[in-house]
Design an enzyme around this catalytic site. Structure first.
Site, short mmCIF file in Angstrom:
data_model
loop_
_atom_site.label_atom_id
_atom_site.label_comp_id
_atom_site.label_asym_id
_atom_site.label_seq_id
_atom_site.Cartn_x
_atom_site.Cartn_y
_atom_site.Cartn_z
N HIS A 395 -15.55 17.38 -16.86
CA HIS A 395 -16.52 16.33 -16.70
C HIS A 395 -16.50 15.95 -15.12
CE1 HIS A 395 -13.22 15.15 -19.32
NE2 HIS A 395 -12.66 16.06 -19.39
N LYS A 586 -10.99 2.10 -8.58
CA LYS A 586 -11.51 3.80 -8.83
C LYS A 586 -10.56 4.80 -7.33
CE LYS A 586 -15.49 2.56 -9.61
NZ LYS A 586 -15.58 2.30 -11.05
N ARG A 587 -11.48 5.96 -7.93
CA ARG A 587 -10.76 7.27 -6.40
C ARG A 587 -11.51 6.60 -4.97
NH1 ARG A 587 -6.63 11.13 -7.00
NH2 ARG A 587 -8.10 11.93 -4.58
N LYS A 592 -18.93 7.09 -5.28
CA LYS A 592 -19.09 5.82 -6.34
C LYS A 592 -18.84 4.67 -5.35
CE LYS A 592 -14.84 8.22 -8.39
NZ LYS A 592 -15.28 7.93 -9.79
N THR A 694 -14.20 5.76 -16.97
CA THR A 694 -13.46 4.80 -17.97
C THR A 694 -13.14 3.31 -17.35
OG1 THR A 694 -11.93 6.07 -17.08
CG2 THR A 694 -12.63 7.08 -19.41
N LYS A 698 -12.69 -0.19 -19.14
CA LYS A 698 -11.38 -0.87 -19.43
C LYS A 698 -11.43 -2.41 -19.02
CE LYS A 698 -8.92 2.90 -18.53
NZ LYS A 698 -8.26 4.26 -17.50
#
Ligand code: 26V
Length: 848
Positions: A395, A586-587, A592, A694, A698
């Site tokens: 992952h 998100k985290r 990111k 993911t 969504k």
């Protein structure tokens, strides 16, 4: 050379034929197959009345409350218990025969969130339960709100495991999920003057109505000690492990009910208990505290979820957690297999084990140990069974998140496993020699032991070598696995790595989270869309239908009003539901690039201040996410968002055209409220660094348009929704690699963008932190001198994409057409599709 184990040489099948079941075991299985009849409880014939009475009975006889004294939490427990009975009915009614093959999904994390609405929806009992509670004067929404989130995961990896469990039950794939029943899930986040504060999470404080405790499924888990060697016959040596310490793993089962209640699988979570509650010798000797010390140490194993998914800190307790749950799960599934089939040698024909990342990678030597020591197999046979049963999903390729454990720690905690790893590695390297690969660089690169900075076991290499199939989670990520971290291992076995792009369960992320959109879809394309997400494609035809568009826009407006109310309640900030809701949830991670979004916010703020009378597109920037408690830079990014929010939100010149909101304590439940209300989805990681994502799926499914890089599954989302319905910017993965190799990249990029330079100057000047002007220097200095994540390089193109989005938002017909086409074209990202692919190509399970 001696033989590696002393087992008598029994034939081992190397093909995939199903074994004959020995007669004695056939009888056991037949007994288990005796048909079950439901207890003859009285029924009124009216489902609402039956449900109401069931809830009343649970409230009285299990919770011990009357309607007058019951709190919301009590109503939740009573309702959950009544539904759990229906799940048991569904389970008993479903096919009880022994399936030919089961899937075992081993994951240190299952981020399942709330289960009530999932269970009701999949059993088709939402309206029945709503009416039953209404009869009792209770609102279903309130009861749903009283359920604590089971936050047994950090983020993407844990939520994926939860989606997969739901999908496996829904498509009728017999599966058991194995994990840890943490007393404390992911910490609760609050903000104190914009700084993240962590508090323990206490989801089990009032018990868990969904679970069944199974004390009969308890296993001994060893740690430490020593290994003995005995010559059991001429030239045959047997080794046995004598642990210094044993801990008990006790099963707690949570039923996972699939769509329309057709199948029920199990999530089996292990709780750690001490072998003996008190050390009697010490207690009697007067040492009352010392007498419970070993109990405290044992129970620490399932006490708390590790809250970091960004770097390995190599803590011993973490390795103890990994071995604890892996060993318990393997002992359990091997015992089940032997009970059902009689012969452990056929394990790989009837069991497929999936390792969710390397956290359960110790399964490789543990399964070997069980087969060698407990079942007396020869090494070659044990290796055959092991490598045909295990599969591994990777992952992340970020170096700091790739697990390695010091050899010294492994030798101390798991001495037998370390021996087995050495032997596996020795054979693996010998094999290289036989293929003429003697060069030291090659051997060092494929070795299971990294010798470059201390000796450490590479858990990714171990999982890779011990598995039949290894998969990445998006097309790009899988390609990068082949070309980077696993390049040399991949060359040895080019068919081993396969791609399985992630998916999400539509039951939770569309039907439950967004019933209004689901209703619209059903009305437009029919009920069948609930069973076959492919039917969403029919919505394409409505993308420019004014009546449908009006209803779609109205649906979104409703969700945005609801989210606006939550924002005001939790942050005190008033936002306009007519503004563009721009969401990054998100985290918090540097890769990111929440910081890119914040720097762009500052640049936009400056642009508005420079031309306050221009007709700016009103936006609300909404952030949500937790930073690992020890991740200093990520926590500083949160603080920057808070300080920028304070300045922007209070500035009368901005006049509500820009608002910045950071919602505290992001969770699965909060995601369910935010996602249906999002207009824009921020998926802006540095290309090559987000394995899949993911949340991106969504949000697009719910009709948010994506602004994103060519990273992870964004690329496949673009391919499905169409390039004209997504906003792509920035370097691609190859471009990132090329640019990192160039000297001076942050300096050149900042020089080339006065807008970026001005935004960075404003942050560095202390404008947002007058009480501590240098507060954000660690962020701005890093961007100016290092910028590992190429924020400065992508900034200008991100700005361009955002302004294009401003323009697009001003054309509602065009915007809604794109949004509807996103919803219409996302069906492929259902986790049902992902699970069918795993079943076909990895697990080789035939679905009935
Ligand atoms: C790594 C570590 C490192 C050691 C400390 C504890 C810990 C806990 C979790 C992890 C896993 C991080 C990997 C992860 O969550 N990857 C995410 O997986 C998602 C599902 O495949 C994917 O969508 C995301 O892109 C990816 O970041």
């Amino acid at each position: 050379m001696h033989v590696l184990n002393e087992a008598p040489t029994l034939p081992v099948t190397v093909d995939d034929k199903v074994h004959e079941m020995p007669a004695a075991h056939a009888a056991t299985v037949a007994a288990a197959k005796a048909p079950w009849t439901k207890p003859a409880l009285p029924t009124s014939g009216d489902p609402v009345v039956d449900m109401r009475e069931a809830i009343r009975a649970k409230l009285a006889y299990v919770v011990g409350k009357t309607p007058a004294t019951a709190r919301e939490r009590d109503w939740f427990a009573a309702t959950a218990l009544a539904l759990r009975d229906r799940i048991v009915d569904a389970c008993m009614a479903s096919d009880q025969s022994v399936p030919n093959k089961r899937v075992y999904y081993l994951s240190l994390e299952f981020l399942i969130g709330r289960l009530l609405s999932d269970a009701m929806n999949n059993l088709g009992l939402v309206e029945t339960t709503r009416a039953a509670l209404a009869d009792l004067g209770i609102d279903l929404g309130t009861v749903e709100g009283a359920e604590p989130d089971a936050a047994l995961g950090n983020g993407g990896l844990g939520r994926l495991a939860a989606c997969f469990m739901e999908s496996m039950a829904s498509i009728g794939l017999p599966a058991v999920g194995y994990g840890i029943r943490y007393d404390h899930g992911l910490f609760r986040q609050s903000f104190e003057d914009g700084w993240q504060r962590e508090a323990p999470e206490t989801w089990l404080a009032e018990g868990n109505p969904w679970e069944f405790v199974r004390p009969e499924a308890t296993y001994a888990i060893g740690f430490g000690g020593h290994v003995t060697m005995a010559m059991v016959s001429e030239g045959v040596i047997r080794r046995s492990w004598h642990p210094a310490e044993t801990i008990r793993a006790v099963a707690h089962d949570v039923p996972v009910v699939g769509w329309r209640g057709r199948n029920v699988n199990t999530l089996r979570l292990w709780k750690a208990e001490a072998d003996a509650p008190v050390d009697l010798a010490r207690f009697n000797g007067g040492d009352h505290v010392g007498a419970v010390a070993s109990r405290v140490r044992a129970e620490a194993i399932s006490r708390v979820l590790y809250p970091s998914d960004s770097s390995t800190d190599g803590q011993e307790l973490r390795l103890r957690q990994e071995y604890f749950f892996t060993s318990a799960s393997l002992q359990d599934l091997v015992r089940r297999h032997v009970t059902e089939r009689g012969d452990v040698r056929s394990l790989h024909h009837h069991a497929a084990i999936q390792l969710n990342d390397t956290h359960p990678a110790i399964a490789v030597p543990e399964l070997m140990r069980i087969l060698l020591e407990d079942h007396g197999l020869l090494w070659e046979d044990a290796w055959h069974v092991t490598t045909n049963t295990l599969n591994y999903t990777n992952h992340t390729l970020l170096p700091e998140a790739l697990e390695t454990w010091p050899v010294e720690l492994m030798e101390r905690l798991l001495p037998r496993h370390m021996q087995i790893i050495y032997l596996i590695n020795w054979m693996h390297l010998e094999e290289q020699g036989r293929h003429g690969r003697h060069d030291a660089a090659h051997l060092a690169s494929v070795s299971l032991i990294d010798e470059s900075h201390g000796r450490r076991v590479r858990m990714g290499h171990l999982a890779f070598h011990g598995s039949r199939r290894v998969n990445g989670v998006s097309a790009l990520h899988t390609d990068l696995m082949r070309s980077t971290v696993f390049r040399d291992l991949h060359a040895l076995d080019p068919d081993k790595i396969v791609n399985k792009t992630n998916g999400i369960t539509f039951r939770r992320w569309l039907h439950n989270a967004n019933p209004a959109l689901t209703r619209l879809a059903v009305e437009a394309v029919g009920e069948g869309v609930l069973d076959d997400p492919g039917k969403l494609r029919g919505l394409d035809a409505f993308a420019e239908d004014p009546a449908f568009v009006a209803r779609y826009a109205g649906m979104r407006r409703g969700r945005k009003e609801a989210l606006a109310a939550i924002i005001t309640e939790r942050t005190g900030i008033a936002v306009d539901p007519a503004a563009l809701f721009d969401v990054q949830i998100k985290r918090i991670h540097e890769y990111k690039r929440q910081l890119l979004n914040i720097v762009e916010t500052v640049a936009l703020y400056q642009a508005i201040k420079a031309e306050p009378h221009k007709d700016w597109t009103p936006r609300v920037k909404i952030f949500g996410g937790k930073a690992a408690p020890s991740y200093t830079q990520a926590k500083l990014i949160i603080k920057l968002a808070a300080d920028v929010a304070r300045a922007v939100n209070d500035d009368p010149e901005v006049a509500d055209r820009l608002k910045v909101v950071f919602l505290p304590n992001y969770s699965v439940s909060l995601a369910e409220a935010i996602i249906p209300a999002a207009d824009l989805s921020e998926q802006i990681s540095t290309a090559g660094m987000e394995a899949s994502g993911t949340g991106n799926m969504k949000l697009a499914l719910n009709g948010a348009l994506t602004v994103g890089t060519l990273d992870g599954a964004n690329i496949e989302i673009r391919d499905h929704v169409g390039a004209e319905n997504i906003f792509i910017f920035g370097l691609d993965a190859a471009g990132v690699q090329a640019r990192i190799a160039e000297p001076n990249y942050p300096r050149d990029a900042i020089l080339a963008s006065p807008r970026l330079a001005a935004a960075l100057d404003m942050i560095a000047s202390g404008r947002f932190s007058p009480e501590e002007p240098n507060r954000f220097r660690p962020l701005t200095d890093d961007l100016r001198h290092r910028d590992q994540y190429l924020l400065t390089v992508d900034f200008e193109d991100y700005w361009r994409a955002q302004r294009e989005i401003d323009v697009a938002w001003r054309n509602p017909a065009g915007w809604w057409a794109k949004a509807i086409r996103n919803t219409a074209r996302m069906a492929w990202f259902s986790s049902d599709r992902a699970m069918r692919e795993y079943a076909d190509e990895i697990w080789r399970v035939r679905l009935t």
